[in-house]
Motif scaffolding. Structure first.
Motif: not given
Length: 424
Positions: A162-163, A188, A181, A159-160, A156, A249
């Motif tokens: 951490k979800r 990544n 998270k 920057e995403e 991923v 989504s």
């Protein structure tokens, strides 16, 4: 003694609260998708396409439509004497009655079911993701590496990251560490919530951790296996995968189906998506209708204009109505001279004549801005909307509404109109 090399356990009990009123009466895996499917059709089809012919479906929240849809598994060729599909709701034991309290707790409560097939491997799946994956290739990877746990991961954007649950691996794809998270991710590679366990290892870790409240794979079982020194491997997946857990989504994933070259292709011969089909006549498209870049389900009766939308089965759209960027689910009736912009209309809704939706300024929703956003209008199943009303953006309507429920025939942007208990 029955012996299966690998069986699948499909977690389909989720409430899906981030889908708002779409899941008020139905479990998330049973929500309609792509004009004729339900979300659970994708992992079930992956199973049979991958040669996995024994699937336990763990249900809990609002299971009626899900149970009816799965039936005895005929559409997926899972109606078998040995194996096939089995629906596994929580049940009352002699000492106490217990709901499934976490993902791993649900599997723990069904150890006897798994043991009855004496499998070498158990595949854990989620019932609310849209993707195509050959689980047999993942199993080959698991065996080649002598892994005890294999976690499907996908890259991923950093920057995403951490979800997600993030895996840190060495050059052989062995997992050396993982973070749930993380604020500052070191990798990544995000967990997809798809696992293959060697059954002996999984059974041992479930029993050893059975007293943990809300026993969960990400929080308890995976860390326990890692700490114990079990070889954990990351199987990298680079295809299309979407968690349709939020309204935005869910809307995006439907819209991606109608691109000229869709990112997710429903039309591939070699990897069919199977579903339970009702026997419906073909769709009827009248001479005055206009349809551009849309999916239209069978049994639909179209007299209006449809642009960039996904229309389910048995939907009626009357003359003079224009539908744009919207998802209309099965058996919904939309009256004449309506205008729908970026609307999600759940099943069996009835929209009166001269209704306008998605009009006006962008205003945050007053009750659940984290659910109802992106300018959408969301209408729950079996809702009734009277004729002549105008509905703003980021709005939600659920239940049988009348003209008196609207201020001067308007529901302003950001407003919520829920008539609880009146939707039947």
């Amino acid at each position: 003694m029955i012996k299966k090399e690998m069986i699948a356990m499909l977690l389909a009990g989720g409430q899906g609260s981030r889908l708002g009123v779409l899941t008020s009466k139905v479990a998330k895996p049973a929500v309609a998708f792509g004009g004729k499917y339900r979300i659970i059709d994708f992992p079930l089809s992956n199973c049979i396409n991958s040669g996995v012919d024994t699937v336990g479906v763990l249900t809990q929240y609002q299971p009626l439509r899900l149970n009816t849809h799965i039936g005895i598994g005929i559409p997926w060729d899972l109606d078998r004497n040995i194996g096939g599909v089995t629906v596994l709701p929580p049940y009352e034991k002699s000492a106490n009655s217990e709901w499934y309290t976490g993902t791993a707790n649900a599997i723990y409560q069904n150890i006897d079911y798994i043991d009855s097939y004496n499998p070498d491997y158990v595949l854990i799946l989620s019932g609310d993701h849209i993707y195509k994956m050959d689980y047999e290739v993942m199993l080959d990877f698991h065996k080649e590496n002598n892994a005890e746990v294999t976690i499907a991961v996908m890259p991923v954007p950093l920057e995403e990251a951490k979800r997600f649950g993030i895996m840190i691996t060495d050059d052989k794809k062995q997992i050396t560490d993982f973070e749930e998270k993380p604020e500052h991710p070191r990798s990544n590679l995000a967990s997809m919530g798809i696992y293959i366990f060697s059954w002996k290892v999984l059974k041992d870790s479930l029993i050893m951790n059975s007293e943990q409240p809300a026993l969960d794979f990400g929080k308890h079982i995976i860390p326990y296996c890692h700490k114990k020194g079990s070889p954990l491997y990351a199987y990298e997946f680079n295809g299309y995968w979407k968690d349709v857990g939020t309204l935005s989504s869910y809307w995006e994933a439907n819209m991606e189906l109608i691109n000229i070259v869709p990112e997710f292709n429903l039309y591939e011969e070699y990897w069919k998506i199977y579903t339970r089909s009702t026997i419906l006549p073909p769709q009827y498209i009248s001479s005055e209708s206009v349809i551009e870049k849309s999916i239209i389900g069978e049994g639909s009766d179209i007299h209006g204009e449809i642009y960039n939308s996904v229309i389910g089965c048995g939907v009626t759209i009357e003359k003079g109505t224009v539908v744009r960027d919207s998802i209309i689910m099965n058996e919904t009736h939309i009256g004449s001279n309506c205008e729908l912009n970026k609307a999600i209309i759940a099943e069996n809704a009835d929209i009166g004549n001269n209704v306008k939706m998605g009009i006006g300024d962008e205003v945050a929703n007053e009750t659940d801005p984290h659910i109802y956003n992106e300018g959408m209008v969301t209408v729950g199943e079996k809702s009734v909307i009277p004729e002549g009303v105008t509905i703003g953006k980021n709005t939600v309507i659920f239940g049988s509404t009348t003209l008196e429920d609207y201020e001067q025939a308007n529901l302003l942007s950001g407003r919520t109109l829920i008539k609880a208990g009146e939707e039947h």
